[in-house]
Design an enzyme around this catalytic site. Structure first.
Site, PDB file in Angstrom:
ATOM      1  CB  ILE A 158     -13.471  86.920  71.520  1.00  0.00           C
ATOM      2  CG1 ILE A 158     -12.815  86.773  72.636  1.00  0.00           C
ATOM      3  CG2 ILE A 158     -12.050  85.716  70.351  1.00  0.00           C
ATOM      4  CD1 ILE A 158     -11.879  85.420  73.825  1.00  0.00           C
ATOM      5  CB  SER A 159     -13.769  91.519  72.219  1.00  0.00           C
ATOM      6  OG  SER A 159     -15.546  92.138  71.538  1.00  0.00           O
TER       7      SER A 159
END
Length: 133
Positions: free
Chosen positions: A84-85
């Site tokens: 997940i960024s």
């Protein structure tokens, strides 16, 4: 002074929900400062993106074992070799797409769905696809 909207979901202890909301709010305030310092952004768009980040509970998009790290400004593993960024990158991408309320966005690579969730209040429609082999 800014105000935080706290949404308590059914079945969760309200103290825990409040703690997550306060942690999320503090992270977004830091991102907002960094975001404004690093990029000359139009204030209205910046405010819309930061409001979306405030309202999307990132800890629900990561494994429960990593939830305590959800509001660190870092990428976290989500399985299948993906991450997940980090919140700052999600804010930057959400700004760079130049989202308008009448826009439709196609996201290739859904991952956890966090980016799509952040974009959803900014645009009319978000379409996203993920292929896991």
């Amino acid at each position: 002074m800014s105000q935080a909207l706290v949404v308590l979901s059914g079945g969760q202890d309200s103290t825990v929900c409040l703690a997550w909301a306060l942690t999320r709010y503090a992270r977004v305030e830091t991102i907002g400062f960094d975001y404004g310092q690093r990029h000359a952004v139009e204030l209205t768009q910046r405010a819309r993106v930061l409001e979306a980040l405030r309202n999307v509970p990132r800890h629900l998009f990561v494994d429960e074992a990593l939830a305590s790290r959800a509001y660190e400004d870092t990428a976290l593993p989500i399985g299948h070799g993906q991450t997940i960024s980090q919140p700052f990158i999600v804010a930057l991408m959400s700004h760079l797409v130049r989202a308008r309320p009448d826009s439709t966005v196609l996201e290739i690579g859904t991952g956890s769905g966090y980016q799509a969730a952040v974009l959803s209040p900014l645009v009319k429609t978000v379409c996203t696809i993920e292929i896991i082999e």
